[in-house]
Design a protein around this motif. Structure first.
Motif, mmCIF file in Angstrom:
data_model
loop_
_atom_site.group_PDB
_atom_site.id
_atom_site.type_symbol
_atom_site.label_atom_id
_atom_site.label_comp_id
_atom_site.label_asym_id
_atom_site.label_seq_id
_atom_site.Cartn_x
_atom_site.Cartn_y
_atom_site.Cartn_z
ATOM 1 N N TYR A 41 -4.809 5.684 16.678
ATOM 2 C CA TYR A 41 -5.396 4.589 17.438
ATOM 3 C C TYR A 41 -4.430 4.020 18.477
ATOM 4 C CZ TYR A 41 -8.532 5.120 13.546
ATOM 5 O OH TYR A 41 -9.373 5.651 12.623
ATOM 6 N N GLY A 42 -3.419 4.802 18.842
ATOM 7 C CA GLY A 42 -2.540 4.436 19.943
ATOM 8 C C GLY A 42 -1.420 3.481 19.577
ATOM 9 N N LEU A 43 -1.113 3.333 18.317
ATOM 10 C CA LEU A 43 -0.011 2.475 17.884
ATOM 11 C C LEU A 43 0.969 3.310 17.084
ATOM 12 C CD1 LEU A 43 -2.012 -0.577 16.498
ATOM 13 C CD2 LEU A 43 -0.774 -0.493 18.642
ATOM 14 N N ASN A 44 2.120 2.735 16.803
ATOM 15 C CA ASN A 44 2.985 3.348 15.810
ATOM 16 C C ASN A 44 3.191 2.350 14.678
ATOM 17 O OD1 ASN A 44 5.065 1.595 16.581
ATOM 18 N ND2 ASN A 44 5.972 3.089 17.957
ATOM 19 N N TYR A 45 3.884 2.761 13.645
ATOM 20 C CA TYR A 45 4.017 1.948 12.435
ATOM 21 C C TYR A 45 4.647 0.590 12.734
ATOM 22 C CZ TYR A 45 5.964 0.267 8.081
ATOM 23 O OH TYR A 45 6.323 -0.530 7.030
ATOM 24 N N SER A 46 5.730 0.584 13.473
ATOM 25 C CA SER A 46 6.439 -0.679 13.695
ATOM 26 C C SER A 46 5.610 -1.650 14.529
ATOM 27 C CB SER A 46 7.804 -0.431 14.347
ATOM 28 O OG SER A 46 7.641 0.154 15.615
ATOM 29 N N GLN A 47 4.895 -1.151 15.525
ATOM 30 C CA GLN A 47 4.020 -2.025 16.313
ATOM 31 C C GLN A 47 2.915 -2.613 15.439
ATOM 32 O OE1 GLN A 47 2.685 0.825 19.192
ATOM 33 N NE2 GLN A 47 4.170 0.167 20.739
ATOM 34 N N PHE A 48 2.336 -1.770 14.592
ATOM 35 C CA PHE A 48 1.242 -2.200 13.732
ATOM 36 C C PHE A 48 1.703 -3.282 12.756
ATOM 37 C CE2 PHE A 48 -1.330 -1.494 9.830
ATOM 38 C CZ PHE A 48 -2.559 -1.882 10.340
ATOM 39 N N ILE A 49 2.837 -3.082 12.111
ATOM 40 C CA ILE A 49 3.340 -4.066 11.149
ATOM 41 C C ILE A 49 3.711 -5.355 11.862
ATOM 42 C CG2 ILE A 49 5.226 -4.551 9.539
ATOM 43 C CD1 ILE A 49 3.068 -2.721 8.390
ATOM 44 N N ALA A 101 -11.458 -0.217 11.070
ATOM 45 C CA ALA A 101 -11.878 -1.611 11.186
ATOM 46 C C ALA A 101 -10.682 -2.546 11.041
ATOM 47 C CB ALA A 101 -12.934 -1.927 10.135
ATOM 48 N N VAL A 102 -9.785 -2.245 10.134
ATOM 49 C CA VAL A 102 -8.577 -3.068 9.956
ATOM 50 C C VAL A 102 -7.713 -3.010 11.210
ATOM 51 C CG1 VAL A 102 -6.429 -3.293 8.653
ATOM 52 C CG2 VAL A 102 -8.564 -2.875 7.451
ATOM 53 N N VAL A 103 -7.531 -1.803 11.750
ATOM 54 C CA VAL A 103 -6.719 -1.649 12.967
ATOM 55 C C VAL A 103 -7.367 -2.413 14.125
ATOM 56 C CG1 VAL A 103 -5.867 0.011 14.670
ATOM 57 C CG2 VAL A 103 -5.713 0.538 12.252
ATOM 58 N N ASP A 104 -8.680 -2.350 14.241
ATOM 59 C CA ASP A 104 -9.371 -3.076 15.309
ATOM 60 C C ASP A 104 -9.201 -4.582 15.164
ATOM 61 O OD1 ASP A 104 -10.182 -0.694 16.417
ATOM 62 O OD2 ASP A 104 -12.194 -0.757 15.521
ATOM 63 N N VAL A 105 -9.268 -5.088 13.946
ATOM 64 C CA VAL A 105 -9.063 -6.528 13.722
ATOM 65 C C VAL A 105 -7.657 -6.931 14.117
ATOM 66 C CG1 VAL A 105 -8.841 -8.280 11.921
ATOM 67 C CG2 VAL A 105 -10.825 -6.784 11.952
ATOM 68 N N VAL A 106 -6.688 -6.130 13.737
ATOM 69 C CA VAL A 106 -5.288 -6.436 14.087
ATOM 70 C C VAL A 106 -5.093 -6.409 15.595
ATOM 71 C CG1 VAL A 106 -2.922 -5.589 13.900
ATOM 72 C CG2 VAL A 106 -4.366 -5.671 11.876
ATOM 73 N N ARG A 127 2.329 7.628 5.651
ATOM 74 C CA ARG A 127 0.871 7.704 5.745
ATOM 75 C C ARG A 127 0.327 6.675 6.731
ATOM 76 N NH1 ARG A 127 -0.922 8.575 -0.577
ATOM 77 N NH2 ARG A 127 -0.313 10.761 -0.685
ATOM 78 N N LEU A 128 0.891 5.477 6.689
ATOM 79 C CA LEU A 128 0.458 4.441 7.629
ATOM 80 C C LEU A 128 0.763 4.845 9.063
ATOM 81 C CD1 LEU A 128 1.317 0.912 6.243
ATOM 82 C CD2 LEU A 128 -0.836 1.719 7.148
ATOM 83 N N ASN A 129 1.936 5.370 9.288
ATOM 84 C CA ASN A 129 2.331 5.788 10.629
ATOM 85 C C ASN A 129 1.382 6.864 11.151
ATOM 86 O OD1 ASN A 129 3.867 5.800 12.957
ATOM 87 N ND2 ASN A 129 5.349 7.243 12.143
#
Length: 85
Positions: free
Chosen positions: A30-38, A75-80, A22-24
Motif C-alpha cells: 500500500y505504498g508504505l514501509n514498516y517504520s512509516q506505518f508505525i 481497512a486498517v492501513v486506510d484508517v491510518v 510480516r508487517l513490512n
C-alpha cells in the motif's frame, strides 16, 4: 537446562522480528514501509495538532491480519492513512 532461561527470551525476540517482517511485507503493498506505518499509527506525526493514532493494535495482531485477513488489514492501513493526511 542451562539455556532454557536465555532461549525463552530469544524466542520472544524472534517472534517480534517475524511480526515486523510480516508487517513490512503487508504495508509495502500500500505504498508504505514498516517504520512509516508505525510512526503514523503512534500519532506522533500529528501530535502537535492534538490528533493521536486511532488504531490500538499490537504488532502480533497486525501481522496476523496482514497474513490471514488482507481486506481487514487494508481497512486498517486506510484508517491510518486517513488520520495522517
Amino acid at each position: 537446562l542451562q539455556y532454557a532461561y536465555r532461549d525463552r527470551k530469544v524466542k520472544k525476540r524472534k517472534f517480534r522480528s517475524l511480526w515486523i517482517q510480516r508487517l513490512n511485507a503487508g504495508v509495502r503493498q500500500y505504498g508504505l514501509n514498516y517504520s512509516q506505518f508505525i510512526h503514523m499509527m503512534s500519532g506522533k506525526s500529528r501530535a502537535a495538532e492534538g490528533v493521536g493514532g486511532n488504531v490500538e493494535l499490537n504488532r502480533k495482531m497486525l501481522a496476523d491480519l496482514a497474513c490471514n485477513e488482507p481486506f481487514s488489514f487494508k481497512a486498517v492501513v486506510d484508517v491510518v492513512k486517513m488520520t495522517n493526511k
